[in-house]
Design a protein around this motif. Sequence first.
Motif, short mmCIF file in Angstrom:
data_model
loop_
_atom_site.label_atom_id
_atom_site.label_comp_id
_atom_site.label_asym_id
_atom_site.label_seq_id
_atom_site.Cartn_x
_atom_site.Cartn_y
_atom_site.Cartn_z
N LYS A 106 0.82 -1.22 0.00
CA LYS A 106 0.00 0.00 0.00
C LYS A 106 0.85 1.26 0.00
O LYS A 106 0.53 2.23 -0.69
N SER A 107 1.92 1.27 0.81
CA SER A 107 2.69 2.50 0.95
C SER A 107 4.00 2.51 0.17
O SER A 107 4.64 3.54 0.04
N GLY A 108 4.42 1.35 -0.33
CA GLY A 108 5.66 1.28 -1.11
C GLY A 108 6.87 1.03 -0.24
O GLY A 108 6.80 0.99 0.99
N LEU A 109 7.99 0.85 -0.89
CA LEU A 109 9.26 0.63 -0.21
C LEU A 109 9.93 1.98 -0.02
O LEU A 109 10.41 2.58 -0.96
N ASP A 110 9.93 2.46 1.20
CA ASP A 110 10.42 3.81 1.47
C ASP A 110 11.85 3.74 1.99
O ASP A 110 12.09 3.37 3.13
N SER A 111 12.79 4.10 1.16
CA SER A 111 14.20 4.05 1.53
C SER A 111 14.53 4.99 2.69
O SER A 111 15.50 4.79 3.39
N ARG A 112 13.68 5.99 2.91
CA ARG A 112 13.93 6.92 4.01
C ARG A 112 13.71 6.26 5.37
O ARG A 112 14.18 6.74 6.38
N LEU A 113 12.98 5.12 5.38
CA LEU A 113 12.72 4.40 6.62
C LEU A 113 13.63 3.18 6.78
O LEU A 113 13.49 2.42 7.74
N ALA A 114 14.53 2.98 5.84
CA ALA A 114 15.41 1.81 5.87
C ALA A 114 16.39 1.90 7.04
O ALA A 114 16.77 3.00 7.47
N ALA A 115 16.78 0.76 7.55
CA ALA A 115 17.77 0.70 8.62
C ALA A 115 19.07 1.32 8.15
O ALA A 115 19.45 1.18 6.99
N SER A 116 19.76 1.98 9.04
CA SER A 116 21.02 2.64 8.66
C SER A 116 22.22 1.70 8.74
O SER A 116 23.33 2.09 8.42
N ASP A 117 21.99 0.45 9.15
CA ASP A 117 23.12 -0.46 9.33
C ASP A 117 23.27 -1.47 8.19
O ASP A 117 23.95 -2.47 8.34
N GLY A 118 22.64 -1.21 7.04
CA GLY A 118 22.82 -2.10 5.90
C GLY A 118 24.27 -2.12 5.46
O GLY A 118 25.00 -1.13 5.63
N TYR A 119 24.71 -3.22 4.90
CA TYR A 119 26.12 -3.38 4.57
C TYR A 119 26.63 -2.29 3.62
O TYR A 119 27.73 -1.80 3.75
N TYR A 120 25.83 -1.93 2.65
CA TYR A 120 26.24 -0.92 1.67
C TYR A 120 25.57 0.43 1.93
O TYR A 120 25.49 1.27 1.07
N GLY A 121 25.05 0.62 3.11
CA GLY A 121 24.39 1.87 3.46
C GLY A 121 22.89 1.67 3.59
O GLY A 121 22.38 0.56 3.55
N SER A 122 22.19 2.75 3.75
CA SER A 122 20.75 2.72 3.95
C SER A 122 20.03 2.89 2.62
O SER A 122 20.35 3.77 1.85
N GLY A 123 19.06 2.02 2.37
CA GLY A 123 18.29 2.09 1.14
C GLY A 123 17.49 0.82 0.98
O GLY A 123 17.41 0.00 1.89
N VAL A 124 16.89 0.64 -0.17
CA VAL A 124 16.10 -0.56 -0.46
C VAL A 124 17.00 -1.56 -1.16
O VAL A 124 17.53 -1.28 -2.24
N TYR A 125 17.17 -2.72 -0.53
CA TYR A 125 18.02 -3.79 -1.07
C TYR A 125 17.18 -4.72 -1.93
O TYR A 125 16.11 -5.16 -1.51
N LEU A 126 17.69 -5.06 -3.11
CA LEU A 126 16.99 -5.91 -4.05
C LEU A 126 17.97 -6.96 -4.59
O LEU A 126 19.19 -6.78 -4.50
#
Length: 161
Positions: A17-37
């Motif tokens: 309904k709301s989409g994948l919002d990269s602004r709400l992504a965790a900041s501890d992702g290996y390559y930074g914060s964003g939507v991982y695919l």
Amino acid sequence: FYLFHGVPRNLVELLTKSGLDSRLAASDGYYGSGVYLAEDPEKAAVYTFNKDDPDGLRTLLVVRATLGHAFHTSDMEKRVGRRAPCVEGHHDTVAIVNGAEKITPRPCTHMECHSMVASPPEGRMSRHNNQPQVDGIPCREFLVYSHVQCYPEYVITLLPR
């Protein structure tokens, strides 16, 4: 591109309904914060586990993504930040100061990329233990930094084995 995004089943309705919002992504992702695919559904399925789901069902979103100008990397260096690297690979740094996240912008004026494509070096597994490989080649990861670059188009439910 059509890519896969693994998600626990309890979040599917919210994300469709709301989409994948990269602004709400965790900041501890290996390559930074964003939507991982991922282009490989097995890789994306690693992120679908929910210990509170009694049925053991897992869900994947088939996401339509626009990568724009992508930064390609094969190094395994952990990155931080909420923005894409520049075309030369410079990226923001993040430090925790007095319990708060402090972002230091990258020290350059090169053109900013819109996404990142991470291809682990040949002969190495990806950063996660026992991640799937396709024909013996570690799976690529795609990272988009803006929520307008991707939207979930289909939902796939995976049955337990």
